[in-house]
Design an enzyme around this catalytic site. Structure first.
Site, PDB file in Angstrom:
ATOM      1  N   CYS A  79     -19.553 -16.028  -6.213  1.00 25.82           N
ATOM      2  CA  CYS A  79     -18.329 -16.703  -6.636  1.00 25.82           C
ATOM      3  C   CYS A  79     -18.354 -16.954  -8.138  1.00 25.82           C
ATOM      4  CB  CYS A  79     -18.111 -17.972  -5.816  1.00 25.82           C
ATOM      5  SG  CYS A  79     -16.439 -18.592  -6.002  1.00 25.82           S
ATOM      6  N   HIS A 183     -17.771 -16.251  -0.446  1.00 28.78           N
ATOM      7  CA  HIS A 183     -18.929 -17.123  -0.212  1.00 28.78           C
ATOM      8  C   HIS A 183     -19.684 -16.709   1.046  1.00 28.78           C
ATOM      9  CE1 HIS A 183     -18.268 -20.364  -3.185  1.00 28.78           C
ATOM     10  NE2 HIS A 183     -17.017 -19.991  -3.111  1.00 28.78           N
ATOM     11  N   GLU A 185     -22.397 -17.829   2.128  1.00 28.31           N
ATOM     12  CA  GLU A 185     -22.944 -19.051   2.751  1.00 28.31           C
ATOM     13  C   GLU A 185     -21.884 -19.834   3.523  1.00 28.31           C
ATOM     14  OE1 GLU A 185     -22.092 -18.717  -0.307  1.00 28.31           O
ATOM     15  OE2 GLU A 185     -21.175 -20.570  -0.999  1.00 28.31           O
TER      16      GLU A 185
HETATM   17  N1  LIG Z   1     -14.785 -21.537  -6.324  1.00 25.47           N
HETATM   18  C1  LIG Z   1     -14.978 -21.296  -7.631  1.00 25.47           C
HETATM   19  O1  LIG Z   1     -15.607 -22.069  -8.283  1.00 25.47           O
HETATM   20  C2  LIG Z   1     -14.379 -20.037  -8.209  1.00 25.47           C
HETATM   21  C3  LIG Z   1     -14.700 -19.817  -9.649  1.00 25.47           C
HETATM   22  C4  LIG Z   1     -13.535 -19.972 -10.612  1.00 25.47           C
HETATM   23  N2  LIG Z   1     -13.401 -21.368 -11.074  1.00 25.47           N
HETATM   24  C5  LIG Z   1     -12.252 -19.500  -9.944  1.00 25.47           C
HETATM   25  O2  LIG Z   1     -11.383 -20.321  -9.693  1.00 25.47           O
HETATM   26  O3  LIG Z   1     -12.085 -18.310  -9.673  1.00 25.47           O
END
Ligand SMILES: NC(=O)CC[C@H](N)C(=O)O
Length: 210
Positions: A79, A183, A185
């Site tokens: 991510c 993700h 996980e």
């Molecule tokens: N869940 C996240 O932290 C994703 C990473 C980034 N901030 C996004 O929005 O794509």
């Protein structure tokens, strides 16, 4: 031992727990010496690109990560951790990324995708065979993100996902560096398969180097 980098950003513990569930030796650490001793490294994370890079710099891990990658050690970004592998992000124009994979991180275009962030389960279409996909064939994974990576070279793309009228790179690989936007996980059994497969990559890399 797989080291999950602790750089004061969200969602680190659940990645550690997933490896523990798989009985894979793992530890959470912000110590560069742990990275040097690690057989594989994971950079997870939920948070902002700028904050992630600033934390890595503050912990003097930015250069150490690049050094460890250069030794050929298997490295897996998840991510935000995947996005930090790239050169820059629209999420934080003034901060450069690790630059381990050429390309940039772009904000989803609401006119193309409707709702941003992209939250929920979606299919990862496998574009290239790879060990991290062993036993998988186009299953759904869980996503939570507003930005997506745009590699310079298409040949680093292992998997793609369609969201609205946008297709983006969901899984990338350059040599010993993998990145996954979704993700694992948080993606139930299919996600555990990816983490198990990555631990297999680490094992093979260590058997080869010993
Ligand atoms: N869940 C996240 O932290 C994703 C990473 C980034 N901030 C996004 O929005 O794509």
């Amino acid at each position: 031992m797989i080291v999950v980098i602790d750089y004061d950003i969200g969602n680190l513990a659940s990645v550690v727990k997933a490896f523990e569930y798989l009985n894979v030796p793992v530890k959470l650490s912000s110590d560069y010496r742990a990275l040097a001793e690690a057989s594989g490294i994971v950079l997870p994370g939920v948070g902002a690109f700028g904050e992630g890079m600033e934390n890595l710099k503050r912990l003097k891990l930015e250069k150490r990560i690049i050094e460890e990658v250069r030794t050929g050690k298997p490295f897996f970004g998840i991510c935000l951790g995947m996005q930090l592998l790239f050169s820059s992000s629209e999420e934080c124009q003034e901060t450069a990324g690790l630059g381990l994979i050429e390309g940039e991180v772009k904000l989803f275009d609401r006119n193309k995708v409707g709702k941003v962030p992209h939250i929920g389960w979606n299919q990862v279409e496998i574009m290239k065979k790879d060990q991290v996909f062993n036993g998988l064939n186009g299953e759904n994974f869980y996503f939570v993100h507003s930005y997506y990576v745009k590699p310079v070279r298409d040949d680093v793309i292992l998997g793609k996902t369609n969201y609205g009228n946008q297709t983006f790179a969901a899984v990338v690989r350059r040599d010993n560096v993998w990145g996954m936007q979704c993700h694992p996980e948080k993606s139930s059994q299919v996600g555990l398969s990816v983490l198990r497969n990555f631990s297999g990559v680490v094992l093979n890399a260590n058997n080869t180097s010993n």
